[in-house]
Design an enzyme around this catalytic site. Structure first.
Site: not given
Length: 272
Positions: A154, A141
């Protein structure tokens, strides 16, 4: 079309979003897709692929469970003998507060699925790739390249995943196994709906409007666009690319700070 004819492609997180779209793209390219997820919705992905005249099979597997992944690998070996493409896409996310307030169980869950799950799938699929070579693609990401408020779990998982991809690339390059990460920006997926609200909700609409003006291309990405990148990396068209993290974010990571975008109304109006 046909770039992946006669290839066996394992895709995790294949029930919705990027995983489902990529499964369809790879199947259109000729791969027999082994669609993996913890959700029964993965059967819907497989039904759609098979209805289109392509090949797919569904498997319910918790990628964070080492025994479950090992059993899956044994089943794949017995039935297909080898794996040519592995797309580690399964992931979870949660905005859960600043680090001193961040719940340990939330951190462990994200690391367990996003990072540990990628490690386990890679570990047990690699022996099925080493004779013939292949391509591994990991969903990182742009949150693994820079940080977000209240999402340290995350950020840590995706940042670690990018470097794990490099480890895989250098350790298995001589077996003709390539490993690359993709780093999507904000993509229109059910995960975004869960985190921010849908496009019809007030909060979800506000989030999407903000993402549009801060993204140079002026819109969110689509799962299909990511799927096309995955297909490229899975195919021989990318035969000399390995150890990379390829950003697909509409240009967000191209600037250091929003600058006049924060105050220039004409910039915001271009996304209307």
């Amino acid at each position: 079309m046909g770039r992946l004819n006669h290839k066996i492609a394992v895709i995790t997180g294949a029930s919705t979003g990027i995983g489902a779209a990529s499964a369809k793209v790879l199947a259109d390219e000729g791969a027999h897709v082994l669609a993996v997820d913890v959700s029964d919705k993965v059967h819907d992905t497989v039904k759609e692929i098979n209805a289109a005249g392509n090949k797919a099979s569904a498997y319910i597997v918790d990628v964070s469970d080492a025994h479950a992944v090992e059993r899956f690998a044994e089943e794949v070996k017995g039935k297909y003998k080898q794996v040519n493409v592995l797309f580690n896409n399964a992931g979870v996310d949660n905005a859960a507060g600043r680090i001193h307030e961040y719940p340990v169980d939330v951190f462990d869950k994200i690391i367990g699925v996003d990072l540990r799950g990628t490690f386990l799938m890679t570990k047990f699929m690699l022996p099925l790739m080493m004779d013939m070579g292949g391509s591994i693609i990991n969903t990182a990401s742009f949150s693994g390249l820079a940080a977000d408020l209240n999402r340290s779990g995350y950020n840590a998982a995706k940042g670690g995943l990018i470097n794990f991809t490099r480890s895989t690339a250098i350790e298995y390059g001589r077996e003709n196994i390539r490993a690359n990460a993709i780093s999507p920006g904000t993509i229109e997926t059910p995960l975004v709906d869960k985190l921010t609200g849908t496009a019809d909700d007030v909060s979800g609409k506000a989030f999407r409007d903000n993402q549009k003006w801060v993204t140079p291309l002026g819109r969110l990405g689509t799962p299909e666009e990511v799927g096309k990148l995955v297909a490229f990396l899975a195919s021989d068209d990318s035969s000399f690319i390995t150890g990379e993290s390829i950003t697909i974010d509409g240009g967000v990571m191209a600037y250091t700070w929003p600058g006049e975008m924060l105050s220039e109304e004409s910039w915001k109006r271009t996304t209307k």
